[in-house]
Motif scaffolding. Structure first.
Motif, PDB file in Angstrom:
ATOM      1  N   ALA A  66     -75.661   5.587 106.872  1.00 49.20           N
ATOM      2  CA  ALA A  66     -75.904   6.420 105.695  1.00 49.20           C
ATOM      3  C   ALA A  66     -77.357   6.872 105.610  1.00 49.20           C
ATOM      4  O   ALA A  66     -77.649   7.938 105.056  1.00 49.20           O
ATOM      5  CB  ALA A  66     -75.519   5.658 104.431  1.00 49.20           C
ATOM      6  N   PRO A  69     -77.703  10.123 108.743  1.00 57.15           N
ATOM      7  CA  PRO A  69     -76.436  10.817 109.021  1.00 57.15           C
ATOM      8  C   PRO A  69     -76.528  11.823 110.158  1.00 57.15           C
ATOM      9  O   PRO A  69     -75.525  12.101 110.822  1.00 57.15           O
ATOM     10  CB  PRO A  69     -76.111  11.506 107.691  1.00 57.15           C
ATOM     11  N   TRP A  74     -69.595  12.989 112.087  1.00 62.58           N
ATOM     12  CA  TRP A  74     -69.278  13.089 110.660  1.00 62.58           C
ATOM     13  C   TRP A  74     -68.222  12.081 110.219  1.00 62.58           C
ATOM     14  O   TRP A  74     -68.242  11.605 109.078  1.00 62.58           O
ATOM     15  CB  TRP A  74     -68.829  14.504 110.312  1.00 62.58           C
ATOM     16  N   VAL A  77     -69.994   8.902 109.535  1.00 61.94           N
ATOM     17  CA  VAL A  77     -70.766   8.995 108.292  1.00 61.94           C
ATOM     18  C   VAL A  77     -69.850   8.866 107.076  1.00 61.94           C
ATOM     19  O   VAL A  77     -70.149   8.131 106.124  1.00 61.94           O
ATOM     20  CB  VAL A  77     -71.550  10.321 108.245  1.00 61.94           C
ATOM     21  N   ASP A  78     -68.733   9.566 107.094  1.00 63.60           N
ATOM     22  CA  ASP A  78     -67.799   9.476 105.967  1.00 63.60           C
ATOM     23  C   ASP A  78     -67.287   8.045 105.789  1.00 63.60           C
ATOM     24  O   ASP A  78     -67.159   7.548 104.662  1.00 63.60           O
ATOM     25  CB  ASP A  78     -66.623  10.422 106.183  1.00 63.60           C
ATOM     26  N   PHE A  81     -69.997   5.849 104.188  1.00 64.76           N
ATOM     27  CA  PHE A  81     -70.082   6.055 102.740  1.00 64.76           C
ATOM     28  C   PHE A  81     -68.959   5.314 102.010  1.00 64.76           C
ATOM     29  O   PHE A  81     -69.159   4.779 100.915  1.00 64.76           O
ATOM     30  CB  PHE A  81     -70.014   7.548 102.411  1.00 64.76           C
ATOM     31  N   ALA A  94     -70.278   8.914  97.465  1.00 62.34           N
ATOM     32  CA  ALA A  94     -69.960  10.304  97.829  1.00 62.34           C
ATOM     33  C   ALA A  94     -68.559  10.725  97.413  1.00 62.34           C
ATOM     34  O   ALA A  94     -68.153  11.855  97.670  1.00 62.34           O
ATOM     35  CB  ALA A  94     -70.141  10.562  99.328  1.00 62.34           C
ATOM     36  N   HIS A 107     -72.985  13.337  99.078  1.00 64.31           N
ATOM     37  CA  HIS A 107     -72.051  14.369  99.520  1.00 64.31           C
ATOM     38  C   HIS A 107     -72.789  15.487 100.247  1.00 64.31           C
ATOM     39  O   HIS A 107     -72.299  16.035 101.243  1.00 64.31           O
ATOM     40  CB  HIS A 107     -71.291  14.926  98.321  1.00 64.31           C
ATOM     41  N   ARG A 110     -73.926  14.302 103.765  1.00 63.60           N
ATOM     42  CA  ARG A 110     -72.873  14.118 104.761  1.00 63.60           C
ATOM     43  C   ARG A 110     -72.794  15.307 105.721  1.00 63.60           C
ATOM     44  O   ARG A 110     -72.376  15.163 106.866  1.00 63.60           O
ATOM     45  CB  ARG A 110     -71.526  13.869 104.087  1.00 63.60           C
ATOM     46  N   ALA A 113     -74.356  15.465 109.342  1.00 66.07           N
ATOM     47  CA  ALA A 113     -73.758  14.709 110.442  1.00 66.07           C
ATOM     48  C   ALA A 113     -73.371  15.627 111.604  1.00 66.07           C
ATOM     49  O   ALA A 113     -73.264  16.846 111.465  1.00 66.07           O
ATOM     50  CB  ALA A 113     -72.534  13.946 109.942  1.00 66.07           C
ATOM     51  N   SER A 134     -63.075  16.666 103.849  1.00 67.64           N
ATOM     52  CA  SER A 134     -63.941  16.311 102.723  1.00 67.64           C
ATOM     53  C   SER A 134     -63.329  16.741 101.397  1.00 67.64           C
ATOM     54  O   SER A 134     -63.345  15.992 100.413  1.00 67.64           O
ATOM     55  CB  SER A 134     -65.320  16.962 102.906  1.00 67.64           C
TER      56      SER A 134
END
Length: 231
Positions: A66, A69, A74, A77-78, A81, A94, A107, A110, A113, A134
């Protein structure tokens, strides 16, 4: 992270009967499939770091991701979070409500990434997947109409589709002019049309690629009719 070949095919969800992945967040099966796109990547990431899920080491790893990123895929990263608690709303970082300062900030981060297109897909396909995932996973910050379009298009994107500018404009115009009571039905019909066209185009491309007279076939392997043989 190196993206693999497209391995998601258009198929029907056993629960909502739409295309799999496209029924979330209302359809639990599709919602779990979408979450699986993120969770599967995180599981691989944990193995690479020799880390067990659920412990302090996993949390520390999530905090590291986090904080940087732009150095990770991605999906990683998600997933990171998801494992951190928002200091403002108390939910998953997020993914909180509209106006939550910490969630809104995360958010935005993110999108720093890494997004890597899979082989054989149009450039920008992975970014489109990333945005649509997302939206589906945090629908409360997006209009109902946009959630509808993005969730319905997600299965096509995962199969390697990317709408042209003209197709996107037609979809936007359809959204604006459709009566609210029929909007979902009309958009579903439009997406079905795109799916059918995409499937036909892909079948034709595969047939052309496997043809002995395809331009991509090496000259030495092309079959030519012998003199006097019927063509």
């Amino acid at each position: 992270m190196v993206r693999q070949e497209t391995d998601v095919t258009l198929r029907r969800c056993t629960e909502c009967r739409g295309y799999a992945y496209g029924g979330g967040p209302a359809c639990a099966v599709c919602r779990d499939l979408v979450d699986g796109l993120v969770e599967g990547a995180w599981a691989v990431f944990l193995r690479q770091w020799d880390t067990v899920a659920g412990g302090d080491q996993e949390r520390a790893l999530a905090e590291m991701v986090a904080a940087e990123p732009d150095r990770h895929d991605w999906r990683i990263v998600d997933a990171a979070f998801d494992r951190l608690v928002c200091p403002d709303c108390g939910g998953r970082l997020a993914r909180g409500p509209v106006g939550c300062p910490a969630c809104d900030l995360a958010h935005g981060f993110r999108y720093a990434a890494i997004e890597t297109d899979r082989p054989g897909v149009p450039p920008g396909n992975e970014h489109a997947i990333r945005v649509n995932v997302s939206v589906v996973r945090r629908p409360q910050v997006t209009s109902e109409s946009e959630v509808l379009v993005r969730r319905l298009l997600l299965p096509l994107l995962l199969a390697g589709f990317l709408p042209t500018t003209e197709a996107a404009q037609r979809m936007s115009a359809l959204m604006k002019k459709s009566p609210p009571g029929r909007r979902a039905q009309l958009v579903e019909q439009a997406v079905e049309g795109l799916a059918e066209e995409f499937s036909r185009t892909r079948r034709a491309a595969r047939a052309a690629a496997s043809s002995p007279t395809s331009p991509d076939t090496p000259a030495a392997t092309r079959h030519r009719s012998a003199r006097g043989r019927p063509r």
